[in-house]
Design an enzyme around this catalytic site. Structure first.
Site, PDB file in Angstrom:
ATOM      1  N   CYS A  42     -16.561 -37.203  92.039  1.00 11.67           N
ATOM      2  CA  CYS A  42     -15.697 -37.244  90.672  1.00 11.67           C
ATOM      3  C   CYS A  42     -16.604 -37.042  89.397  1.00 11.67           C
ATOM      4  O   CYS A  42     -16.462 -36.112  88.766  1.00 11.67           O
ATOM      5  CB  CYS A  42     -14.724 -38.319  90.581  1.00 11.67           C
ATOM      6  SG  CYS A  42     -13.786 -38.240  88.856  1.00 11.67           S
ATOM      7  N   CYS A  47     -14.437 -34.110  89.076  1.00 11.11           N
ATOM      8  CA  CYS A  47     -13.378 -34.000  87.806  1.00 11.11           C
ATOM      9  C   CYS A  47     -14.133 -34.093  86.703  1.00 11.11           C
ATOM     10  O   CYS A  47     -13.810 -33.128  85.619  1.00 11.11           O
ATOM     11  CB  CYS A  47     -12.621 -35.299  87.878  1.00 11.11           C
ATOM     12  SG  CYS A  47     -12.390 -35.870  89.532  1.00 11.11           S
ATOM     13  N   LYS A  50     -16.251 -30.963  85.586  1.00 10.71           N
ATOM     14  CA  LYS A  50     -15.407 -29.592  85.924  1.00 10.71           C
ATOM     15  C   LYS A  50     -14.518 -29.513  84.492  1.00 10.71           C
ATOM     16  O   LYS A  50     -14.406 -28.577  84.024  1.00 10.71           O
ATOM     17  CB  LYS A  50     -14.655 -29.861  87.036  1.00 10.71           C
ATOM     18  CG  LYS A  50     -13.753 -28.532  87.385  1.00 10.71           C
ATOM     19  CD  LYS A  50     -13.161 -28.599  88.680  1.00 10.71           C
ATOM     20  CE  LYS A  50     -12.488 -29.810  88.976  1.00 10.71           C
ATOM     21  NZ  LYS A  50     -11.678 -29.811  90.202  1.00 10.71           N
ATOM     22  N   TYR A 176      -6.678 -25.389  94.339  1.00  8.95           N
ATOM     23  CA  TYR A 176      -6.780 -25.742  92.826  1.00  8.95           C
ATOM     24  C   TYR A 176      -8.493 -25.594  92.635  1.00  8.95           C
ATOM     25  O   TYR A 176      -8.740 -25.392  91.368  1.00  8.95           O
ATOM     26  CB  TYR A 176      -6.317 -26.971  92.626  1.00  8.95           C
ATOM     27  CG  TYR A 176      -7.013 -28.190  92.941  1.00  8.95           C
ATOM     28  CD1 TYR A 176      -7.823 -28.806  92.240  1.00  8.95           C
ATOM     29  CD2 TYR A 176      -6.507 -28.624  94.357  1.00  8.95           C
ATOM     30  CE1 TYR A 176      -8.257 -30.036  92.596  1.00  8.95           C
ATOM     31  CE2 TYR A 176      -7.209 -29.843  94.801  1.00  8.95           C
ATOM     32  CZ  TYR A 176      -8.061 -30.542  93.805  1.00  8.95           C
ATOM     33  OH  TYR A 176      -8.760 -31.523  94.537  1.00  8.95           O
ATOM     34  N   GLU A 180      -9.663 -23.176  89.295  1.00 10.78           N
ATOM     35  CA  GLU A 180     -10.350 -23.886  88.100  1.00 10.78           C
ATOM     36  C   GLU A 180     -11.402 -23.137  87.861  1.00 10.78           C
ATOM     37  O   GLU A 180     -11.763 -22.914  86.816  1.00 10.78           O
ATOM     38  CB  GLU A 180     -10.457 -25.394  88.315  1.00 10.78           C
ATOM     39  CG  GLU A 180      -8.961 -26.105  88.305  1.00 10.78           C
ATOM     40  CD  GLU A 180      -9.120 -27.394  88.580  1.00 10.78           C
ATOM     41  OE1 GLU A 180      -8.226 -28.548  88.076  1.00 10.78           O
ATOM     42  OE2 GLU A 180     -10.107 -27.936  89.299  1.00 10.78           O
ATOM     43  N   HIS A 435      10.095 -31.554  67.908  1.00  6.35           N
ATOM     44  CA  HIS A 435       9.871 -30.147  67.578  1.00  6.35           C
ATOM     45  C   HIS A 435       8.967 -29.925  66.512  1.00  6.35           C
ATOM     46  O   HIS A 435       8.948 -30.748  65.445  1.00  6.35           O
ATOM     47  CB  HIS A 435      11.449 -29.669  67.122  1.00  6.35           C
ATOM     48  CG  HIS A 435      11.592 -28.434  66.797  1.00  6.35           C
ATOM     49  ND1 HIS A 435      11.581 -27.362  67.505  1.00  6.35           N
ATOM     50  CD2 HIS A 435      11.633 -27.579  65.495  1.00  6.35           C
ATOM     51  CE1 HIS A 435      11.472 -26.136  67.060  1.00  6.35           C
ATOM     52  NE2 HIS A 435      11.566 -26.420  65.646  1.00  6.35           N
ATOM     53  N   GLU A 440       9.185 -30.057  74.402  1.00  7.14           N
ATOM     54  CA  GLU A 440      10.529 -30.367  74.201  1.00  7.14           C
ATOM     55  C   GLU A 440      11.600 -29.366  75.237  1.00  7.14           C
ATOM     56  O   GLU A 440      12.671 -29.667  75.227  1.00  7.14           O
ATOM     57  CB  GLU A 440      11.002 -30.057  72.808  1.00  7.14           C
ATOM     58  CG  GLU A 440      10.921 -28.612  72.150  1.00  7.14           C
ATOM     59  CD  GLU A 440      11.483 -28.480  70.877  1.00  7.14           C
ATOM     60  OE1 GLU A 440      12.417 -28.821  70.505  1.00  7.14           O
ATOM     61  OE2 GLU A 440      10.514 -27.702  70.007  1.00  7.14           O
TER      62      GLU A 440
END
Length: 449
Positions: A42, A47, A50, A176, A180, A435, A440
């Site tokens: 990681c 992680c 990356k 993934y 990525e 908003h 939302e």
């Protein structure tokens, strides 16, 4: 029998370091051994770097989008060596933090490749250490196929520190990690090709998400080839790589990144000699207390073949130490674990896919929204966002939530708390949206699709 240590952890990745620190904090005498930089995959080749490279790749999109808002930035030039150098400085800083955390906890760091000698002895660089308990947390490593041209391939371990930036990159795989990196290098200026032997990227994700991400990646100029298999790679006189596919087609690239999955990092640590049971995939078999078939030897994290996420390994370490020194009440709950994929745009997902929901529940309602984010009404970009809710009609609980769009991971964390708490569609509907935000949309979808 008196032991040198109460706990000996093999592997100083996220899970191993957490287990060592927490056990030491309970007063145990702890050692942790690794032959690699502290922090494991990681921190060093996963992680963290990356995500840093993902940030870097976004600037090209931001520069382009800025025109619609009145900004004229002129010519932009990317300098790969600067990114690599600055990344190394940050990773080195994090390595130091891990070392300090371990030192402050009282755990002893032992440098070297650790091997099991017997159920109470670990050997590191020729020296034996006896211990009451052993934790194997060695993580995983990228799969590289056993082919004649393997020396011409790179994995995610090497791609961060390439001497030269690849202007043309072939990514083999469509999980993934593969996607990525495809988006990172496209954003940094590479012409990126993706080769996948299947029919659609991101296997195991919701089908709507898979199709939407495919669409958005193609908009960026990433070439995706399905039912595609690499047959050969040859180094040419100009140092480029000529890739030949099973159908006879060829492309020239500068690097070939193999991202076809990961395997447990267990070579040479002595599982066979002790008779520690493994699964068909080669991962270490454990029970719900992370015990192997040898009572005082435990394993956690990626090496057990579970959900390969850093926060999962950290949670498993906490449960394990609670089992030893606490009340034993903590249990791992692998349901509703949020996942983010840092493609461009991002993906955030939690709970069931539509296919899984149909198989598990008698009746479901599905809500979908596909829209242009407000930012891109002026940017000129044709990037779109997608959101999806899956609801169990019998309970009204939201059992699946999927986002594709900028900031999906950041949005998802809050909604993950709500879903973990049992939020219903009525709860979503009763929540006032913020908003104007993309988030939302998740509390304003009223009509099932």
């Amino acid at each position: 029998m008196e032991f040198d240590f109460d706990v000996f952890v093999i592997g100083a990745g996220s899970g191993g370091v957490r287990a060592a620190r927490m056990a030491a904090g309970e007063g145990a005498k702890v050692a942790i051994a690794d032959d690699r930089a502290l922090g494991g995959t990681c921190v060093n080749v996963g992680c963290v770097p990356k995500k840093l490279y993902t940030y870097a790749s976004h600037f090209s999109h931001d520069f382009e989008n800025a025109k619609g808002f009145g900004w004229n930035l002129g010519a932009a030039k990317f300098h790969w060596p600067t990114l690599v150098a600055n990344k190394k400085i940050e990773i080195s800083r994090l390595n130091g933090i891990y070392a300090k955390l371990l030192d402050n906890s009282g755990a002893q760091i032992i440098r070297g490749y650790a091997r099991l000698k017997d159920c109470n002895t670990v050997t590191v660089e020729g020296k034996d250490y006896t211990t009451k308990r052993i934790v194997i947390a060695t993580g995983g490593a990228p799969n590289i196929p056993d082919v004649d041209y393997a020396d011409l391939l790179i994995s995610s371990d090497e791609i961060f520190d390439l001497v030269e930036f690849p202007k043309r990159l072939l990514v083999v795989g469509a999980g993934y990690i593969a996607l990525e990196f495809a988006c990172i290098f496209q954003g940094l200026g590479s012409q990126v090709h993706v080769s996948y032997r299947g029919d659609l990227i991101m296997r195991s994700f919701d089908d709507d998400v898979r199709q939407f991400v495919d669409q958005e990646m193609r908009k960026q100029g990433i070439e995706i080839y399905y039912q595609s298999q690499v047959n050969n790679v040859v180094r040419q006189a100009d140092h480029s790589l000529l890739v030949t596919f099973a159908d006879g087609s060829q492309i020239e690239v500068d690097q070939v990144l193999m991202a076809i999955g990961r395997q447990p990092r267990v070579a040479g640590i002595g599982l066979d000699s002790l008779g520690i049971e493994t699964t068909l995939k080669g991962t270490i078999a454990v029970n719900d207390k992370f015990q192997t078939n040898i009572d005082n030897i435990y394993a956690l994290g990626d090496v057990t073949g579970g959900i390969e996420l850093t926060p999962v390994a950290l949670a498993e370490a906490m449960v394990l130490v609670n089992h030893w020194y606490g009340d034993g009440a903590k249990k791992m709950d692998y349901e509703l674990i949020p996942t983010a994929v840092f493609t461009q745009p991002n993906v955030g997902t939690i709970g069931l896919t539509e296919h899984q929901a149909l198989a598990k529940h008698s009746e479901i309602a599905v809500y979908r929204s596909d829209f242009k984010p407000m930012k891109h009404t002026l940017s000129g970009s044709d990037e779109r966002s997608f959101m999806k809710l899956i609801v169990d009609i019998s309970t009204d609980r939201v059992i699946g939530l999927h986002i594709v769009g900028e900031g999906a991971g950041e949005m998802l964390q809050g909604f993950a708390v709500a879903m973990k708490a049992g939020a219903t569609k009525a709860d979503f509907d009763a929540t006032i949206g913020i908003h104007p935000t993309s988030a939302e949309e998740l509390v304003t979808m009223r009509t099932p699709s």
